[in-house]
Design a protein around this motif. Structure first.
Motif, short mmCIF file in Angstrom:
data_model
loop_
_atom_site.label_atom_id
_atom_site.label_comp_id
_atom_site.label_asym_id
_atom_site.label_seq_id
_atom_site.Cartn_x
_atom_site.Cartn_y
_atom_site.Cartn_z
N ARG A 43 0.79 -1.57 -0.15
CA ARG A 43 -0.06 0.06 0.19
C ARG A 43 0.90 0.96 -0.38
NH1 ARG A 43 -4.77 0.63 4.00
NH2 ARG A 43 -5.87 2.44 2.85
N TRP A 44 0.96 2.46 -0.94
CA TRP A 44 1.42 3.40 -0.64
C TRP A 44 0.70 4.56 -0.82
CZ3 TRP A 44 5.92 3.26 -5.26
CH2 TRP A 44 6.92 1.74 -5.33
N ILE A 45 1.16 5.58 -0.53
CA ILE A 45 0.62 6.76 -0.97
C ILE A 45 1.29 7.44 -2.03
CG2 ILE A 45 -0.22 9.39 0.31
CD1 ILE A 45 -0.50 7.58 2.73
N ILE A 46 1.16 8.02 -3.23
CA ILE A 46 1.63 8.44 -4.14
C ILE A 46 1.25 9.95 -4.54
CG2 ILE A 46 2.11 6.07 -5.70
CD1 ILE A 46 0.17 7.48 -7.55
N TYR A 47 2.27 10.33 -4.34
CA TYR A 47 1.56 11.93 -5.21
C TYR A 47 2.52 12.34 -7.00
CZ TYR A 47 2.04 12.70 -0.15
OH TYR A 47 1.42 12.48 0.81
N VAL A 48 1.43 12.93 -7.40
CA VAL A 48 1.64 12.80 -8.70
C VAL A 48 1.96 14.18 -8.75
CG1 VAL A 48 1.30 11.82 -11.45
CG2 VAL A 48 0.67 10.15 -9.15
N PRO A 49 2.84 14.57 -10.17
CA PRO A 49 2.99 15.57 -10.21
C PRO A 49 2.57 16.06 -11.33
CG PRO A 49 4.97 14.84 -10.78
CD PRO A 49 4.34 14.05 -9.63
N TRP A 50 1.83 17.39 -11.74
CA TRP A 50 1.08 17.39 -12.40
C TRP A 50 1.64 17.14 -14.54
CZ3 TRP A 50 2.46 20.87 -16.36
CH2 TRP A 50 3.58 21.52 -16.69
N ALA A 51 3.04 17.28 -14.57
CA ALA A 51 3.18 16.87 -15.50
C ALA A 51 3.18 15.42 -15.79
CB ALA A 51 4.72 16.91 -15.41
N SER A 52 3.22 14.80 -14.91
CA SER A 52 2.94 13.20 -14.82
C SER A 52 1.57 12.56 -15.14
CB SER A 52 3.68 12.57 -13.74
OG SER A 52 5.14 12.86 -14.43
N ALA A 53 1.04 13.92 -14.77
CA ALA A 53 -1.06 13.35 -14.11
C ALA A 53 -1.70 13.46 -15.86
CB ALA A 53 -1.37 14.44 -13.08
N TYR A 54 -2.12 15.20 -15.61
CA TYR A 54 -2.79 15.19 -16.74
C TYR A 54 -2.69 16.49 -17.01
CZ TYR A 54 -6.54 12.10 -15.02
OH TYR A 54 -7.08 10.94 -15.27
N GLY A 55 -1.40 17.11 -16.86
CA GLY A 55 -0.58 18.05 -17.47
C GLY A 55 -1.47 19.60 -17.22
N SER A 56 -1.70 20.49 -18.46
CA SER A 56 -1.65 21.81 -18.19
C SER A 56 -2.40 22.04 -18.57
CB SER A 56 -0.31 23.14 -19.19
OG SER A 56 -0.49 22.22 -20.52
N ASP A 57 -3.49 20.99 -19.17
CA ASP A 57 -4.89 21.51 -19.88
C ASP A 57 -5.63 20.68 -18.99
OD1 ASP A 57 -3.74 22.01 -21.90
OD2 ASP A 57 -3.33 20.08 -23.58
N GLY A 58 -5.41 19.89 -18.25
CA GLY A 58 -7.02 18.67 -17.28
C GLY A 58 -7.18 17.83 -17.57
N SER A 59 -7.93 17.23 -16.79
CA SER A 59 -8.66 15.93 -17.73
C SER A 59 -9.43 16.52 -18.44
CB SER A 59 -9.29 15.40 -16.49
OG SER A 59 -10.24 15.92 -16.08
N SER A 60 -9.63 15.16 -19.47
CA SER A 60 -10.91 15.18 -20.31
C SER A 60 -12.31 15.84 -20.91
CB SER A 60 -10.91 14.48 -21.61
OG SER A 60 -11.02 13.66 -20.97
N GLY B 196 -12.59 17.34 -17.40
CA GLY B 196 -13.15 18.97 -17.14
C GLY B 196 -12.52 18.30 -14.95
N GLY B 197 -12.72 17.88 -14.98
CA GLY B 197 -13.35 17.69 -13.46
C GLY B 197 -11.70 17.70 -12.82
N ILE B 198 -10.52 17.97 -13.13
CA ILE B 198 -9.42 17.57 -12.77
C ILE B 198 -8.81 19.23 -13.44
CG2 ILE B 198 -6.90 17.09 -12.07
CD1 ILE B 198 -8.66 14.26 -12.18
N PRO B 199 -8.66 20.26 -13.00
CA PRO B 199 -8.21 21.14 -13.71
C PRO B 199 -6.71 20.79 -14.02
CG PRO B 199 -8.72 21.64 -11.27
CD PRO B 199 -9.27 20.29 -11.81
N GLY B 200 -5.99 21.66 -14.98
CA GLY B 200 -4.56 21.72 -15.02
C GLY B 200 -3.42 22.33 -14.32
N TYR B 201 -2.21 22.00 -14.42
CA TYR B 201 -1.03 22.12 -13.48
C TYR B 201 -2.17 21.45 -11.65
CZ TYR B 201 0.11 24.62 -16.87
OH TYR B 201 0.77 25.99 -17.75
N SER B 202 -3.03 20.41 -12.16
CA SER B 202 -3.28 19.80 -10.75
C SER B 202 -1.87 18.92 -10.18
CB SER B 202 -4.66 18.81 -10.09
OG SER B 202 -5.08 20.03 -10.55
N THR B 203 -1.62 18.43 -9.05
CA THR B 203 -0.71 17.24 -8.77
C THR B 203 -1.92 16.98 -7.89
OG1 THR B 203 1.29 18.98 -8.11
CG2 THR B 203 0.71 16.95 -6.52
N LEU B 204 -1.83 15.54 -7.92
CA LEU B 204 -2.68 14.04 -7.83
C LEU B 204 -2.15 13.22 -6.73
CD1 LEU B 204 -4.17 13.65 -10.77
CD2 LEU B 204 -4.89 15.23 -9.51
N ILE B 205 -2.85 12.87 -5.55
CA ILE B 205 -2.74 12.42 -4.38
C ILE B 205 -3.51 10.82 -4.18
CG2 ILE B 205 -2.21 11.97 -1.99
CD1 ILE B 205 -2.22 15.21 -2.40
#
Length: 81
Positions: free
Chosen positions: A43-60, A62-71
C-alpha cells in the motif's frame, strides 16, 4: 518510499473505497511509473506532479484542472497478465 510509512489501523479501506481493474498502459504516466515498483499486497501513498498526471490542460472530462498535483492511496491486491 511511502510504503515504509506506517498507516493507522483506522485507515483500512472503507465502503467509499472501491477496487478497479485497468490496463497499465491506460492510466496517467505517474501511475505507470509507480506500478512498476509496487508488489502485490503493498500500500503506497503517491504524489503525482501535474506533468505526470493531466498536464496543463487538465482531464478531458474537465473534473481535474490543469497543473493539478494528484494524491492517491493505492493498495495493489492483484496483478493479472
Amino acid at each position: 518510499m511511502d510504503q515504509d510509512i506506517p498507516l493507522p489501523p483506522e485507515k483500512e479501506p472503507t465502503a467509499f473505497d472501491s477496487s478497479s481493474r485497468f490496463a497499465v498502459n491506460g492510466v496517467i504516466s505517474g501511475w505507470t511509473t509507480v506500478l512498476q515498483y509496487m508488489r502485490e499486497g503493498e500500500r503506497w501513498i503517491i504524489y503525482v506532479p501535474w506533468a505526470s498526471a493531466y498536464g496543463s490542460d487538465g482531464s478531458s472530462s474537465g473534473g481535474i484542472p490543469g497543473y493539478s498535483t494528484l494524491i492517491f492511496d493505492i493498495l495493489l491486491t492483484d496483478v493479472v497478465n
